[in-house]
Design a protein around this motif. Structure first.
Motif, PDB file in Angstrom:
ATOM      1  N   VAL A  12       0.922  -1.316   0.034  1.00 45.48           N
ATOM      2  CA  VAL A  12      -0.209   0.082  -0.107  1.00 45.48           C
ATOM      3  C   VAL A  12       0.644   1.414   0.044  1.00 45.48           C
ATOM      4  N   CYS A  13       0.369   1.582  -0.439  1.00 46.76           N
ATOM      5  CA  CYS A  13       0.962   3.793  -1.052  1.00 46.76           C
ATOM      6  C   CYS A  13       0.304   4.680  -0.241  1.00 46.76           C
ATOM      7  N   LEU A  14       0.926   5.186   0.595  1.00 50.94           N
ATOM      8  CA  LEU A  14       0.219   6.672   1.051  1.00 50.94           C
ATOM      9  C   LEU A  14       0.982   8.074   0.334  1.00 50.94           C
ATOM     10  N   VAL A  15      -0.116   8.403  -0.635  1.00 47.87           N
ATOM     11  CA  VAL A  15       0.679   9.734  -0.934  1.00 47.87           C
ATOM     12  C   VAL A  15      -0.568  10.663  -1.206  1.00 47.87           C
ATOM     13  N   GLY A  16       0.529  12.283  -1.214  1.00 49.74           N
ATOM     14  CA  GLY A  16      -0.134  13.275  -1.137  1.00 49.74           C
ATOM     15  C   GLY A  16       1.346  13.919  -0.302  1.00 49.74           C
TER      16      GLY A  16
END
Length: 184
Positions: A12-16
């Motif tokens: 899972v990638c957290l983006v922002g």
């Protein structure tokens, strides 16, 4: 005799954007801790947490979720795109409720992931919900942004823990539904 749970590994990638609380969300989810000191993520950091699901028609699923945290700089989005996003099976798209531009920028972050992997499940985490007196936007804007990707959204707070667990579990469940077929 009970059936063995299906075992899954999920990236899972957290983006922002920088400063939306990606690292704090991960820390709250993985360690159930919060630290209000701002720590800049350099490059990428990987954390892991196991979760169990009982899925109707699919049985029990044991998931090893690796959560990838990336620095929120636009330049690094493209520089690290291949290495960071490769193999991603889900996205937590995080924005800061006190900064409208962080919601707007999520389109570019999500599209960067989709240029590397096919469309994957997304959950929007509208972070810093504990700062209700400083909000820069509301549910209508979030609903519209999330609807563009067919994604659920949660107003989260890494500080209080509000809806952090449910956001990650929602994403884990969506990933498991794609990976584990219904029983005949």
């Amino acid at each position: 005799m009970a059936e063995e749970p299906k075992r899954l590994k999920a990236k899972v990638c957290l983006v922002g954007e920088h400063g939306v609380g990606k690292t704090s969300l991960i820390r709250r989810y993985v360690l159930d801790e919060f630290d209000d000191r701002y720590i800049v993520t350099l490059g990428a950091k990987v954390s892991k947490r196991e979760m169990m699901f009982t899925m109707p028609g699919r049985g029990d699923v044991h998931m090893d979720m690796t959560v990838w945290d990336i620095m929120g700089s636009k330049g690094f989005r493209e520089l690290l795109r291949e290495a960071y996003f490769h193999g991603a099976q889900g996205i937590i798209a995080a924005c800061d409720l006190t900064r409208f531009e962080t919601l707007h920028e999520l389109d570019d972050w999500i599209e960067a992931v989709f240029r590397t992997v096919k469309p994957v499940p997304i959950v929007f985490a509208v972070n810093k919900a504990d700062l209700e007196d400083r909000t820069a936007f509301g549910e209508p804007e979030v609903r519209e942004a999330a609807a563009a990707f067919g994604a659920p959204y949660y107003f989260t707070s890494a500080k209080t823990g509000q809806q952090v667990e449910i956001a990650f579990r929602e994403l884990g469940s969506a990933i498991a539904k794609r990976a584990v077929p219904l029983k005949p």
